[in-house]
Write an enzyme that holds these catalytic residues in place. Structure first.
Site, PDB file in Angstrom:
ATOM      1  N   HIS A 400       9.489  -3.787  -4.540  1.00  0.00           N
ATOM      2  CA  HIS A 400       9.068  -3.179  -5.897  1.00  0.00           C
ATOM      3  C   HIS A 400      10.095  -2.635  -6.821  1.00  0.00           C
ATOM      4  O   HIS A 400      10.530  -3.200  -7.732  1.00  0.00           O
ATOM      5  CB  HIS A 400       8.029  -2.140  -5.637  1.00  0.00           C
ATOM      6  N   GLU A 401      10.928  -1.668  -6.100  1.00  0.00           N
ATOM      7  CA  GLU A 401      12.198  -1.142  -6.627  1.00  0.00           C
ATOM      8  C   GLU A 401      13.098  -2.146  -6.971  1.00  0.00           C
ATOM      9  O   GLU A 401      14.100  -2.043  -7.901  1.00  0.00           O
ATOM     10  CB  GLU A 401      12.861   0.097  -5.837  1.00  0.00           C
ATOM     11  N   HIS A 404      12.542  -3.599 -10.251  1.00  0.00           N
ATOM     12  CA  HIS A 404      13.131  -2.786 -11.286  1.00  0.00           C
ATOM     13  C   HIS A 404      14.500  -3.007 -11.636  1.00  0.00           C
ATOM     14  O   HIS A 404      14.780  -3.126 -12.685  1.00  0.00           O
ATOM     15  CB  HIS A 404      12.834  -1.356 -11.232  1.00  0.00           C
ATOM     16  N   HIS A 407      15.521  -6.433 -13.092  1.00  0.00           N
ATOM     17  CA  HIS A 407      15.137  -6.374 -14.484  1.00  0.00           C
ATOM     18  C   HIS A 407      16.188  -5.708 -15.337  1.00  0.00           C
ATOM     19  O   HIS A 407      16.533  -6.358 -16.376  1.00  0.00           O
ATOM     20  CB  HIS A 407      13.643  -5.602 -14.560  1.00  0.00           C
TER      21      HIS A 407
END
Length: 607
Positions: A400-401, A404, A407
């Site tokens: 998940h991290e 980020h 991105h």
């Protein structure tokens, strides 16, 4: 104490949370690409502090394209340098919230940012004094082409900007208005003292936020119950303080939304992302209409655990008790890297940088901020904070991290600073795409009945936590915000009563809502993030559709990466339309909710 063994951290006999200096530096982030030491940061702060008064030279002169362009470039350069200072300061601060030198550095960075915002606050109101036709001409001019996004945003939000004097007052007040949020963090992470509890082996351990998550997945019901009671004994003894802090946060929002001529705090928050309130309320309506699916899952959980009633400390108990796997961090990294292979070589090269360049702070230490996040700036790596424990959930948190950070990295490398920062509304898309790719990868690799049941259970729990639970949070935040807007006083009893009503509605008849859970609102940091939580649910819906399209060959990976690389150069809803996602359509949300029903059927059959 903790010791490092082949990339994993294992507990030794005294079961204490380690000090940071006792940790293996290989698993701490490396902040040296930003600054060599704190003295270098201090010098940069002093230099920038001496330049800020020079912004006043633009006052009264912002009437033509050339002068406006110069002002925008000057403030953009200062903003970029400030972001680097603040990023370094807050990462140091979060590594050990108890350290006074880190607190001081962080406060200095916040004060410098407040000064900059105060001294530059006259610029937008001054530009807006020009006639609308002239503003549109300036927006479309060649001279201001580099700032077209900013000019468009200034024009769009014209009615919500105030006079130069009023904007300066708001900017000066910003630091003081953040006091509730900062105080919550210090109380919840730095000053928290939790009781000692026993783990499954009967060892007495010091309870922490990170360990609480582990204990809630214990196979021993007494362990779960005791940890649950111990955690909420802390919040119960400080509940009035937490109520006062949350009320302060909500009254801050009311003040700012009214000052800027919005009809509600919700409207003010969503307008920053160019999202209307009907997207928020439609999400709540869609989830409420699918609550029977949630009830059915919780009844499946009740039957799987062979208990009469599911208590709140049973929500995360494993349904496949014989399946047990402790995953080292190195193994987790390998799994995630393989899972993200469908995103291609460009993403693989970003992962190589993350692994080799000290982007990730892996393990818990005393005083470290709880939870997980990705944070960086244009001139730093997109760092990641974890509190890794070796659970399946921790692998998904890593994925998940990294979403980020991927991105942020792609946006920063493909956009100028002025348009690199993407809106929060799209921030949870890449992170959840990564989680979905990981789930697909593990589904292919883990083929035994127990493994597949465990993954299905995880998928359901992730869905329930991200869509159903976060939407319940969104309802709570909306309801208590409206109470403040009606000038109703907020008390601990009132907040807990409102929260308990939502718990009972969202969890249904198979669950016993223990009294302690009424205080859960007191420990949720996201209630200080200004209507952030609904974005987890909308991001999950968008990411599910994107992942299916990528794996099914219906979406070119380059188109998806192109959306990430666009950063903040387009409005968020327009960025999502690049990959055929329209979150204004109820069908986008409903497709995901129908999927949840099918997953519950699958799990029921496996058990």
């Amino acid at each position: 104490m903790w010791r490092c063994t082949n990339g994993s951290m294992e507990m030794t006999d005294d079961e204490k949370i380690p000090e940071r200096k006792e940790m293996d530096e290989r698993y701490q982030w490396d902040l040296s690409p930003m600054y060599g030491d704190m003295n270098q940061v201090e010098r940069e702060m002093d230099e920038l502090s001496s330049e800020i008064p020079g912004l006043s030279s633009f006052r009264g002169t912002l009437k033509d394209a050339e002068r406006i362009a110069e002002a925008i470039r000057t403030t953009d350069d200062m903003s970029r340098r400030l972001e680097k200072i603040f990023t370094y300061a807050h990462l140091m601060h979060d590594s050990d919230l108890r350290r006074q030198d880190f607190q001081m550095l962080h406060k200095k960075a916040v004060n410098l940012l407040t000064r900059f915002e105060s001294e530059s606050s006259f610029m937008v109101p001054e530009i807006l004094q020009l006639p609308m036709d002239e503003l549109r001409r300036l927006r479309d001019s060649k001279t201001l082409r580099f700032a077209r996004v900013q000019m468009r945003e200034i024009i769009r939000r014209k009615e919500h900007f105030l006079s130069p004097e009023e904007e300066r007052l708001l900017a000066m007040a910003d630091d003081a208005l953040e006091t509730p949020s900062r105080t919550f963090t210090m109380l919840n992470d730095a000053d928290i003292t939790l009781p000692r509890v026993k783990d499954e082996a009967g060892n007495e351990i010091e309870l922490s936020h990170s360990r609480y998550g582990v204990l809630m997945r214990s196979r021993n019901r007494d362990v779960r119950k005791n940890a649950f009671s111990a955690l909420y004994s802390f919040y119960g003894s400080h509940i009035n303080t937490f109520a006062s802090l949350l009320e302060g946060e909500l009254r801050k929002r009311r003040f700012l939304s009214r000052a800027r001529n919005y009809d509600s705090c919700l409207e003010a928050s969503l307008d920053a992302d160019e999202v209307t309130t009907d997207v928020y309320t439609s999400l709540i309506s869609a989830v409420r209409s699918h609550l029977p699916s949630m009830y059915r899952y919780l009844d499946t959980r009740r039957r799987g655990l062979k208990i009469d009633k599911v208590h709140m400390y049973d929500i995360h108990a494993p349904l496949v008790p014989e399946f047990e796997r402790k995953i080292t961090y190195r193994e987790a990294w390998r799994i995630v890297r393989e899972a993200l292979e469908p995103l291609g070589n460009e993403v693989a090269s970003v992962l190589d940088k993350a692994e080799s360049s000290g982007w990730i702070d892996v393990y818990e230490n005393r005083g470290k901020r709880s939870g997980a996040y990705s944070s960086g700036c244009y001139d730093s790596p997109p760092y990641i904070l974890l509190n890794y424990e070796g659970r399946l959930d921790d692998i998904f948190t890593l994925a998940h991290e990294l979403g980020h950070s991927i991105h942020t990295y792609l946006a920063n490398r493909n956009q100028p600073h002025i348009t690199a920062d993407y809106r929060i509304f799209v921030a949870e898309v890449a992170s959840t795409v990564n989680e979905n790719l990981l789930l697909s990868h593990l589904s292919d690799k883990w083929t035994s009945k127990d493994e597949r049941a465990h993954l299905t259970e995880h998928h359901i729990d992730s869905f329930a936590g991200t869509v159903f639970r976060q939407t319940m949070f969104a309802r709570f935040e909306k309801e208590v915000s409206e109470m403040v807007e009606r000038d109703e006083p907020l008390t601990a009893e009132g907040l807990s009563g409102t929260y308990m009503e939502l718990i009972r509605e969202h969890f249904g008849p198979s669950v016993h809502a223990d009294d302690e859970i009424s205080m859960e609102w007191a420990r949720i940091p996201h209630f200080y993030y200004n209507f952030y939580v609904y974005k987890y649910a909308t991001g999950f819906s968008a990411a599910s559709a994107i992942t299916s399209a990528i794996l099914g060959g219906d979406l070119d990976v380059d188109d998806y990466l192109g959306m990430l690389k666009a950063g903040g150069s387009e409005p968020p809803l327009e960025l999502l339309r690049r990959v055929n996602i329209d979150l204004t359509e109820p069908s986008t949300l409903n497709r995901g909710l129908v999927l949840f029903d099918g997953l519950v059927n699958d799990l029921d059959g496996m058990l």
